[in-house]
Design an enzyme around this catalytic site. Sequence first.
Site, PDB file in Angstrom:
ATOM      1  N   HIS A 171      -3.288  -4.908   1.689  1.00 21.62           N
ATOM      2  CA  HIS A 171      -2.609  -5.224   2.955  1.00 21.62           C
ATOM      3  C   HIS A 171      -2.583  -6.734   3.190  1.00 21.62           C
ATOM      4  O   HIS A 171      -3.450  -7.262   3.889  1.00 21.62           O
ATOM      5  CB  HIS A 171      -3.350  -4.555   4.115  1.00 21.62           C
ATOM      6  CG  HIS A 171      -3.115  -3.080   4.218  1.00 21.62           C
ATOM      7  ND1 HIS A 171      -2.211  -2.531   5.100  1.00 21.62           N
ATOM      8  CD2 HIS A 171      -3.650  -2.055   3.532  1.00 21.62           C
ATOM      9  CE1 HIS A 171      -2.211  -1.215   4.961  1.00 21.62           C
ATOM     10  NE2 HIS A 171      -3.080  -0.892   4.021  1.00 21.62           N
ATOM     11  N   GLU A 210      -0.851  -8.425   5.117  1.00 22.74           N
ATOM     12  CA  GLU A 210      -0.566  -8.771   6.519  1.00 22.74           C
ATOM     13  C   GLU A 210      -1.845  -8.821   7.359  1.00 22.74           C
ATOM     14  O   GLU A 210      -1.820  -9.297   8.491  1.00 22.74           O
ATOM     15  CB  GLU A 210       0.442  -7.779   7.120  1.00 22.74           C
ATOM     16  CG  GLU A 210      -0.110  -6.424   7.547  1.00 22.74           C
ATOM     17  CD  GLU A 210      -0.397  -5.454   6.394  1.00 22.74           C
ATOM     18  OE1 GLU A 210      -0.347  -5.860   5.209  1.00 22.74           O
ATOM     19  OE2 GLU A 210      -0.693  -4.276   6.709  1.00 22.74           O
ATOM     20  N   CYS A 262       0.829  -1.206   0.000  1.00 23.11           N
ATOM     21  CA  CYS A 262       0.000   0.000   0.000  1.00 23.11           C
ATOM     22  C   CYS A 262       0.868   1.262   0.000  1.00 23.11           C
ATOM     23  O   CYS A 262       1.488   1.561  -1.013  1.00 23.11           O
ATOM     24  CB  CYS A 262      -1.005  -0.047   1.143  1.00 23.11           C
ATOM     25  SG  CYS A 262      -2.421   1.007   0.822  1.00 23.11           S
TER      26      CYS A 262
HETATM   27  N1  GLN Z   1      -3.363   6.419   0.767  1.00 20.69           N
HETATM   28  C1  GLN Z   1      -2.191   6.111   1.518  1.00 20.69           C
HETATM   29  C2  GLN Z   1      -0.972   6.832   1.000  1.00 20.69           C
HETATM   30  O1  GLN Z   1      -1.043   7.645   0.147  1.00 20.69           O
HETATM   31  C3  GLN Z   1      -1.910   4.626   1.557  1.00 20.69           C
HETATM   32  C4  GLN Z   1      -2.938   3.912   2.380  1.00 20.69           C
HETATM   33  C5  GLN Z   1      -2.467   2.658   3.003  1.00 20.69           C
HETATM   34  O2  GLN Z   1      -1.270   2.396   3.122  1.00 20.69           O
HETATM   35  N2  GLN Z   1      -3.398   1.869   3.479  1.00 20.69           N
HETATM   36  O3  GLN Z   1       0.076   6.579   1.471  1.00 20.69           O
END
Ligand code: GLN
Length: 188
Positions: free
Chosen positions: A171, A173, A78
């Site tokens: 995610h 994890e 992410c």
């Molecule tokens: N939107 C977040 C960002 O720009 C990422 C979101 C996340 O890691 N769940 O870093």
Amino acid sequence: MKVGLLALQGAIGPHADALRELGAVPVEVRTPAQLADVDALIIPGGESTTISKLLDTSGLAQPLRDRLAAGLPTFGTCAGMIVLARTVLDGRADQNSYDAIDITVRRNAFGRQVDSFEADLAVDGLDAPLHAVFIRAPFVEQVGDGVDVLAAVDGHPVLCRQGAVLVSAFHPELTADRRLHELFLTLV
Ligand code: GLN
């Protein structure tokens, strides 16, 4: 095998549990000396703009660039995917990315927090679907020649690999399924 968890911001506990279950040793990384000591690295979810800023202030930015350039096996989830991308769309002007994988990602591409969702993904190389949790997730808009797209949502790549760099928009994890951490460890 010592696997660093970049511990500047974001949730690393569930990643540490996954690594331990697979027999690797998780090591929190907050300093250049800690980074120098690991065989691989996970950059967790969180907020990529904040992680970028904290990489600068912790003195980790250049050492991280150097280790990535030298081929450090790295898994970005992410926000971590955003940090590792070549190009970031809808980022902040002062946000750095580390060009460890030849992808262009769009931040918050699926929408805001309320647009977070879960999906069962068909993943290249895995027999059964992978249940994936997307939270303010990015997606990939462009991939370079050396990049394998391993999964997509509505045609948008959400899991990619180039060499020993693996990135997911979701995610892995947060579910009990360890197959992606396992795949990552085979790249180390
Ligand atoms: N939107 C977040 C960002 O720009 C990422 C979101 C996340 O890691 N769940 O870093």
